[in-house]
Write a protein that holds these residues in place. Structure first.
Motif, short mmCIF file in Angstrom:
data_model
loop_
_atom_site.label_atom_id
_atom_site.label_comp_id
_atom_site.label_asym_id
_atom_site.label_seq_id
_atom_site.Cartn_x
_atom_site.Cartn_y
_atom_site.Cartn_z
N SER A 94 2.43 6.38 -5.01
CA SER A 94 3.67 6.46 -5.28
C SER A 94 4.52 5.84 -4.33
N ASP A 95 4.21 5.87 -3.04
CA ASP A 95 4.61 4.86 -2.15
C ASP A 95 5.27 3.70 -2.16
N PHE A 96 4.37 3.02 -3.07
CA PHE A 96 4.69 1.44 -3.28
C PHE A 96 5.43 1.32 -4.52
N LEU A 97 5.80 2.49 -5.29
CA LEU A 97 6.69 2.36 -6.44
C LEU A 97 8.07 1.74 -6.29
N HIS A 98 8.58 1.94 -4.95
CA HIS A 98 9.99 1.50 -4.44
C HIS A 98 9.98 0.17 -4.13
N GLN A 99 9.08 -0.48 -3.97
CA GLN A 99 8.95 -2.04 -3.60
C GLN A 99 9.65 -2.75 -4.84
N ASP A 100 9.99 -3.82 -4.40
CA ASP A 100 10.52 -4.83 -5.38
C ASP A 100 9.56 -5.32 -6.53
N GLY A 120 -4.57 2.94 14.99
CA GLY A 120 -4.06 3.53 13.95
C GLY A 120 -5.03 3.80 12.70
N ILE A 121 -4.31 5.03 11.81
CA ILE A 121 -4.96 5.70 11.01
C ILE A 121 -4.33 5.63 9.78
N ILE A 122 -4.93 5.34 8.55
CA ILE A 122 -4.29 5.56 7.17
C ILE A 122 -5.11 6.43 6.39
N THR A 123 -4.53 7.43 5.91
CA THR A 123 -5.25 8.35 5.06
C THR A 123 -4.67 7.99 3.42
N VAL A 124 -5.69 7.85 2.65
CA VAL A 124 -5.63 7.37 1.29
C VAL A 124 -5.91 8.72 0.50
N GLU A 125 -4.77 8.86 -0.60
CA GLU A 125 -4.87 10.01 -1.45
C GLU A 125 -4.16 9.44 -2.89
N ASP A 126 -4.81 9.69 -3.78
CA ASP A 126 -4.60 9.12 -5.17
C ASP A 126 -5.21 10.13 -6.14
N LYS A 127 -4.61 10.25 -7.38
CA LYS A 127 -4.86 11.07 -8.38
C LYS A 127 -6.16 10.41 -9.00
N ARG A 140 -16.51 11.87 -9.82
CA ARG A 140 -16.19 12.87 -10.96
C ARG A 140 -15.61 12.08 -11.92
N ASN A 141 -15.15 10.96 -11.83
CA ASN A 141 -14.51 10.08 -12.94
C ASN A 141 -15.44 8.76 -13.42
N SER A 142 -16.45 8.86 -12.59
CA SER A 142 -17.49 7.67 -12.94
C SER A 142 -16.63 6.17 -13.08
N SER A 143 -16.18 6.00 -11.91
CA SER A 143 -15.30 4.52 -11.67
C SER A 143 -15.56 4.18 -10.28
N ILE A 161 -8.90 -0.82 -3.32
CA ILE A 161 -7.73 -0.67 -2.58
C ILE A 161 -7.77 -1.85 -1.44
N THR A 162 -6.47 -1.92 -0.96
CA THR A 162 -6.27 -2.84 0.16
C THR A 162 -6.74 -2.21 1.40
N LEU A 163 -6.62 -3.26 2.39
CA LEU A 163 -6.90 -2.81 3.60
C LEU A 163 -5.88 -1.98 4.49
N GLU A 164 -4.45 -2.15 3.46
CA GLU A 164 -3.48 -1.26 4.12
C GLU A 164 -3.55 0.19 3.07
N GLY A 165 -4.50 0.25 2.54
CA GLY A 165 -4.47 1.59 1.61
C GLY A 165 -3.83 1.64 0.41
N GLN A 166 -3.55 0.45 -0.14
CA GLN A 166 -2.80 0.26 -1.58
C GLN A 166 -4.06 0.42 -2.46
N VAL A 167 -3.93 1.37 -3.37
CA VAL A 167 -4.58 1.24 -4.59
C VAL A 167 -4.35 0.13 -5.70
#
Length: 327
Positions: free
Chosen positions: A38-44, A241-248, A270-273, A277-283
């Motif tokens: 959701s952090d990326f939803l506010h980008q252009d 630096g550390i990035i923690t990635v969480e997503d539904k 759990r969802n067979s998928s 993600i990018t190396l910046e943590g974006q799904v």
């Protein structure tokens, strides 16, 4: 930069500069960033859409093969797999303590290699050579053109390791299990173990097969999955630096490998998928695969083929996919 400027001044037509760094990392910056999709939803919107459209890939399954039993007592379990330089695959049958060589149609080539201990994961580090983890032992194997597997040497380590991937030309990134000191270490050909000096790893309890790692050599990004917490950690080994990635969409992340275009691929059991993600943590996307528990994952050196192994209650399959860009 000074060398580059000097070389440009010499009016050379072709110049190649290669720098090999073997040191660990001295400088540390405190940075702990929590990343959610959701952090990326506010980008252009236009810029974000354009960026994603260049990175989206599609999976097309080319081959699927049932893994034949090499023991009358146990169903095979492929716990590690990787590509040789010539396109053949080497795979670990954890249940039957075997290493297999597979052809382009996923058929078994040659005679399987048998271990005396239980093998866990495999990583190809040279044209026809691979390293196999087995708890506190590392096996170094070679595969000839007839698909005959030979043992180069075996070394012992003080810690127990499951996941293994390349760190550089002479060392490997290995995930520990049942180790309170560090979830990941660097191990060399002689079994010498080195901790990452300037990375503050989160305190996570790692059991056997609970975490897997991969490493981006040219950018210095170490990726660590954690099955129980539904989190993926990304560590910058240059800055700390550390990035923690969480997503539904990230549910029980497991096996991980580097993906195309400087991205990371990892299985979500759990969802067979497979999540990308990018190396910046974006799904970027999730890729659906067969409804099986994924037990191994790897990508070809030219980044055009993806192999996933999965298990059901009665069979083990290996699936070969073609990766293609979609705009």
């Amino acid at each position: 930069m000074k060398h580059e400027k000097y070389l440009r001044q010499q009016c050379l037509v072709d110049t190649s500069v290669s720098i090999n760094t073997e040191h660990m990392f001295n400088e540390k910056h405190d940075a702990n960033v929590q990343v959610n999709s959701s952090d990326f939803l506010h980008q252009d919107e236009d810029a974000n859409t354009s960026n994603l459209s260049k990175k989206i890939v599609a999976l097309k399954r080319n081959e699927m093969s049932l893994v034949k039993e090499h023991s009358k007592s146990k169903v095979p379990v492929i716990s590690g797999i990787d590509f040789l330089e010539d396109g053949r695959l080497v795979a670990i049958d954890n249940a039957n303590k075997k290493c297999l060589v597979l052809g382009e149609y996923l058929q078994v080539l040659g005679k399987p290699f048998t271990f005396f201990t239980t093998p866990l994961d495999i990583c190809v580090y040279k044209e026809n050579q691979a390293v196999v983890t087995s708890g506190n032992q590392l096996y170094f194997l070679s595969v000839d053109y007839l698909s005959t597997i030979g043992l180069i040497r075996k070394v012992s380590t003080s810690s127990q390791y499951f996941s293994v991937s390349r760190f550089n030309c002479s060392m490997f990134v290995c995930c520990t299990y049942e180790d309170d000191k560090a979830p990941v270490r660097v191990v060399d050909f002689e079994g010498k173990e080195t901790d990452f000096k300037d990375i503050l790893f989160p305190f996570i309890n790692i059991g056997l097969g609970q975490s897997f790692s991969t490493y981006s050599n040219h950018l210095g990004i170490l990726t660590l999955t954690h099955f129980d917490s539904n989190k993926v950690y990304m560590f910058n080994t240059h800055t700390g630096g550390i990035i923690t990635v969480e997503d539904k969409r990230i549910l029980s992340p497991g096996h991980v490998c580097m993906g195309p275009d400087d991205t990371v691929l990892f299985s979500c059991e759990r969802n067979s998928s497979i999540c990308r993600i990018t190396l910046e943590g974006q799904v970027l996307q999730t890729l659906d695969v067969e409804k099986l528990n994924l037990t191994a994952l790897c990508i070809s050196q030219d980044e055009t083929k993806l192999v996933a192994s999965g298990s059901s209650t009665s069979a083990q399959t290996i699936q070969l996919y073609k990766l293609a860009d979609t705009l």
